[in-house]
Design an enzyme around this catalytic site. Structure first.
Site, PDB file in Angstrom:
ATOM      1  N   ARG A   1     -21.047 -68.533  56.760  1.00 52.10           N
ATOM      2  CA  ARG A   1     -20.333 -69.795  56.530  1.00 52.10           C
ATOM      3  C   ARG A   1     -20.239 -70.077  55.027  1.00 52.10           C
ATOM      4  O   ARG A   1     -19.196 -70.500  54.516  1.00 52.10           O
ATOM      5  CB  ARG A   1     -21.046 -70.954  57.227  1.00 52.10           C
TER       6      ARG A   1
ATOM      7  N   THR B   1     -19.649 -72.025  64.298  1.00 50.58           N
ATOM      8  CA  THR B   1     -19.864 -73.262  63.542  1.00 50.58           C
ATOM      9  C   THR B   1     -21.313 -73.729  63.688  1.00 50.58           C
ATOM     10  O   THR B   1     -22.033 -73.311  64.602  1.00 50.58           O
ATOM     11  CB  THR B   1     -18.933 -74.375  64.047  1.00 50.58           C
TER      12      THR B   1
ATOM     13  N   GLU C   1     -21.753 -75.342  67.051  1.00 49.51           N
ATOM     14  CA  GLU C   1     -21.935 -74.365  68.125  1.00 49.51           C
ATOM     15  C   GLU C   1     -23.346 -73.806  68.118  1.00 49.51           C
ATOM     16  O   GLU C   1     -23.975 -73.649  69.171  1.00 49.51           O
ATOM     17  CB  GLU C   1     -20.928 -73.219  67.963  1.00 49.51           C
ATOM     18  N   GLU C   2     -23.844 -73.492  66.937  1.00 45.88           N
ATOM     19  CA  GLU C   2     -25.194 -72.930  66.827  1.00 45.88           C
ATOM     20  C   GLU C   2     -26.230 -73.885  67.410  1.00 45.88           C
ATOM     21  O   GLU C   2     -27.134 -73.488  68.149  1.00 45.88           O
ATOM     22  CB  GLU C   2     -25.515 -72.619  65.367  1.00 45.88           C
ATOM     23  N   GLY C   3     -26.092 -75.165  67.096  1.00 45.56           N
ATOM     24  CA  GLY C   3     -27.009 -76.159  67.645  1.00 45.56           C
ATOM     25  C   GLY C   3     -26.882 -76.286  69.149  1.00 45.56           C
ATOM     26  O   GLY C   3     -27.879 -76.340  69.873  1.00 45.56           O
TER      27      GLY C   3
END
Length: 469
Positions: A135, A170, A173-175
């Site tokens: 990122r 993103t 999304e990761e969280g």
């Protein structure tokens, strides 16, 4: 004549009763066999596999998962069977040497060839998700980030698996995927059923865990808040899993992973070319607090840097670097209070460097030298950044693995992409253990009672008929 008639009646009744008992015993045996075979049927041989590569900022890890093919929509059936850590840094560090990426991935991809049966190679999906390191590279140069991903895709496409693509996920999304992973593995999405009841009922065990993820370049916090209305729509996600709606709060703080936080601190503190640590926890703690801007909050409550954070709710699973750092420092026990953790951190940070190196001779000095900062940073992030208190500290559970699977975003990512968590509750569920035991005992008792009555009628009819004469 009357005795003969009475004898004939008894004989007739005995035969009918024995017939009824015989029929009942046959039904009971069939029921026992049916329940036993249904509950204990042989495991299916048709196993499916999936591969997810976690391309983080500091390293890449490959995870292999497997599950019974005909149960892919049931909960709790996906298991991690292998983890392979790729030697070298994160893929974002290969931006100037992209020709080395293929070699970089070789060992772990070859390991996947060995673990997964050859007959399953072509139908095994492979996903690569890049996180905060990429990122940051994309923010610096989208062209360079695309170049790295292109080489990664070409390299992974050379293997005999079903490559599904490589992309930068993103922070949101990761969280979310990390939250899905730990609650899936903890069985929080499943619902139990009452005996002989089709309608599921919820248990007190159904409250989901929040997820705390700490990487090298970012950190994520995700949980279901008590108040379903949110002041910041950008931090809200909605899921429908197994017939239940979940309104989730999530945020990813880029550049607040442990490695980037250290670079931020050094950038603030640097006044000469060499920085010498002095082993003072309180001074380090005060310096770390400068990383969190709490002077501005446009909402009723914020974490830091003006980011909305609703009141914390329920238990939290803290994984990835949260777990690795605190486990190294022997601070993962749920019996250790927040005050005790702080005292133990002070003691660790005050130890002379030569003493630390002697005590941890097997640990690389680069990593060993960062544990005082990392532990201090984790405490500051949880207490000052996320507003945990001495009382709510007991609701933080530092988790490395759950039932043999790593806690992290990769499993949730694969579950989502393979549609293995349905939005609706499955039409049928297997018998619970208690229901299975109840039915087995019930039908066994029926058999025993039938056998006793049958023996009495057949061998000693006088005892059975004496009250009827």
């Amino acid at each position: 004549m009357e005795d003969t008639k009475e004898s004939n009646v008894k004989t007739f009744c005995s035969k009918n009763i024995l017939a009824i008992l015989g029929f009942s015993s046959i039904i009971a045996v069939i029921a026992l066999l049916a329940v036993g075979l249904t509950q204990n049927k042989a495991l299916p041989e048709n196993i499916k596999y999936g591969i997810v590569l976690d391309a983080g900022s500091s390293h890449t890890s490959l995870y292999i998962y497997k599950w019974p093919a005909e149960k892919e929509n049931d909960t709790g059936v996906v298991h991690q069977v292998e983890e392979c850590r790729v030697k070298g840094p994160g893929i974002s560090k290969y931006v100037q040497k992209v020709n080395e990426i293929g070699i970089y991935l070789t060992d772990c991809m070859e390991r996947a060839r060995e673990v997964i049966p050859r007959s399953q190679h072509q139908e095994t999906p492979v996903y690569l998700g890049a996180t905060a390191g990429m990122r940051l590279l994309r923010m610096e140069s989208e062209e360079l980030a695309d170049r790295v991903l292109d080489v990664v895709e070409r390299s992974l496409s050379n293997y005999p698996f079903d490559f599904q693509g490589a992309r930068i996920i993103t922070g949101q999304e990761e969280g979310a995927y990390g939250w899905i992973t730990i609650n899936y593995l903890l069985g929080k999405f499943s619902q139990k059923t009452r005996w002989f009841s089709i309608v599921p009922y919820e248990t007190n065990n159904q409250e989901t865990f929040g997820a705390l993820d700490l990487g090298g370049a970012s950190t994520q916090i995700t949980f279901v808040p008590q108040n379903q209305t949110t002041e910041s729509p950008d931090n809200a996600l909605q899921f429908r899993l197994y017939g239940k709606d979940y309104n989730v709060y999530t945020h990813s703080f880029l550049c607040y992973g442990k490695d980037q936080a250290l670079w931020q601190k050094l950038a603030k503190d640097i006044q000469q070319f060499e920085i010498q640590g002095i082993g003072n926890y309180q001074q380090c703690h005060q310096s770390v607090l400068e990383l969190f801007n709490t002077s501005y909050c446009p909402y009723s409550q914020c974490a830091f840097n003006g980011i909305f954070l609703p009141p914390l709710q329920g238990d939290f699973g803290a994984f990835s670097a949260f777990y690795f750092v605190m486990n190294f420092l022997n601070l993962t026990s749920e019996k250790v209070s927040q005050e005790k953790v702080t005292e133990m951190m002070k003691k660790f940070c005050s130890q002379p460097w030569e003493e630390i190196k002697t005590s941890y001779a097997g640990v690389k000095e680069k990593y060993l030298s960062e544990y005082c900062f990392s532990g201090t940073y984790i405490l500051s992030l949880l207490l000052q950044g996320y507003h945990f208190t001495a009382d709510s500290w007991e609701h933080i559970h530092f988790i490395g693995k759950i039932q043999g699977s790593d806690a992290g975003w990769t499993l949730g990512y694969m579950l989502n992409l393979t549609n293995m968590i349905p939005a609706e509750q499955p039409l049928s569920t297997p018998l619970s253990h208690s229901t299975y035991v109840f039915l087995m005992v019930l039908f066994s008792l029926v058999l025993v009672i039938v056998a006793i009555i049958g023996l009495l009628i057949f061998h000693k009819p006088s005892y059975f008929w004496k009250d009827m004469v």
